[in-house]
Design a protein around this motif. Structure first.
Motif, PDB file in Angstrom:
ATOM      1  N   PRO A 100       0.827  -1.197   0.000  1.00  0.00           N
ATOM      2  CA  PRO A 100       0.000   0.000   0.000  1.00  0.00           C
ATOM      3  C   PRO A 100       0.867   1.256   0.000  1.00  0.00           C
ATOM      4  O   PRO A 100       2.067   1.198   0.271  1.00  0.00           O
ATOM      5  CB  PRO A 100      -0.788  -0.114   1.296  1.00  0.00           C
ATOM      6  N   ALA A 101       0.248   2.363  -0.315  1.00  0.00           N
ATOM      7  CA  ALA A 101       0.951   3.645  -0.351  1.00  0.00           C
ATOM      8  C   ALA A 101       1.641   3.879   0.990  1.00  0.00           C
ATOM      9  O   ALA A 101       1.085   3.594   2.052  1.00  0.00           O
ATOM     10  CB  ALA A 101      -0.026   4.775  -0.641  1.00  0.00           C
ATOM     11  N   GLY A 102       2.871   4.345   0.917  1.00  0.00           N
ATOM     12  CA  GLY A 102       3.621   4.659   2.120  1.00  0.00           C
ATOM     13  C   GLY A 102       4.464   3.529   2.675  1.00  0.00           C
ATOM     14  O   GLY A 102       5.292   3.753   3.548  1.00  0.00           O
ATOM     15  N   ARG A 103       4.259   2.291   2.192  1.00  0.00           N
ATOM     16  CA  ARG A 103       5.047   1.160   2.705  1.00  0.00           C
ATOM     17  C   ARG A 103       5.922   0.506   1.650  1.00  0.00           C
ATOM     18  O   ARG A 103       6.689  -0.400   1.950  1.00  0.00           O
ATOM     19  CB  ARG A 103       4.124   0.108   3.324  1.00  0.00           C
ATOM     20  N   VAL A 104       5.838   0.947   0.419  1.00  0.00           N
ATOM     21  CA  VAL A 104       6.608   0.341  -0.657  1.00  0.00           C
ATOM     22  C   VAL A 104       7.978   1.008  -0.705  1.00  0.00           C
ATOM     23  O   VAL A 104       8.071   2.225  -0.831  1.00  0.00           O
ATOM     24  CB  VAL A 104       5.890   0.509  -2.009  1.00  0.00           C
ATOM     25  N   PRO A 105       9.055   0.227  -0.594  1.00  0.00           N
ATOM     26  CA  PRO A 105      10.392   0.825  -0.645  1.00  0.00           C
ATOM     27  C   PRO A 105      10.695   1.429  -2.016  1.00  0.00           C
ATOM     28  O   PRO A 105      10.182   0.957  -3.042  1.00  0.00           O
ATOM     29  CB  PRO A 105      11.333  -0.340  -0.335  1.00  0.00           C
TER      30      PRO A 105
END
Length: 116
Positions: A103-108
């Protein structure tokens, strides 16, 4: 198809993202839905491979893509792809505004390198 084929069309999905990734704060590439119990897991290109892990733990044989615009099914037991199948309880995909990978904000930032 009915539950004896590994599909129960009455069961809703477990949520909008991979259950295990959400619990652990992880991320996924694409999402898959168990056609028997509704469990949402991440695909085999994702770091966690939770959809396949769910199949191994439960024996539930059939998944459906949980990506917007996709309606294919995969049978783990027979290694067969089905372009279509029965309508499952809604929703049929994660929210359209949820990115893939997500999800948005957790993808490196280097997520594409991790998939190689």
């Amino acid at each position: 198809m009915t539950s004896d084929t590994g599909i129960d069309p009455r069961v809703p999905p477990s949520g909008t993202g991979c259950v295990e990734c959400d619990t652990a704060g992880g991320w996924w590439f694409h999402l898959r839905r168990c056609a028997q119990c509704g469990h949402i897991g991440c695909c085999d290109d994702s770091p966690g491979k939770h959809a396949t892990a769910h199949h191994r733990a439960t024996g539930h044989p059939v998944i459906r893509s949980y990506e917007p615009g996709e309606g294919w099914f995969w049978n783990y037991d027979t290694d067969e792809l089905y372009e279509a199948g029965p309508e499952l309880a809604p929703p049929v995909s994660h929210p359209v505004d949820q990115p893939a990978p997500g999800p948005a904000g957790r993808v490196p930032a280097d997520w594409a390198d991790m998939l190689r």
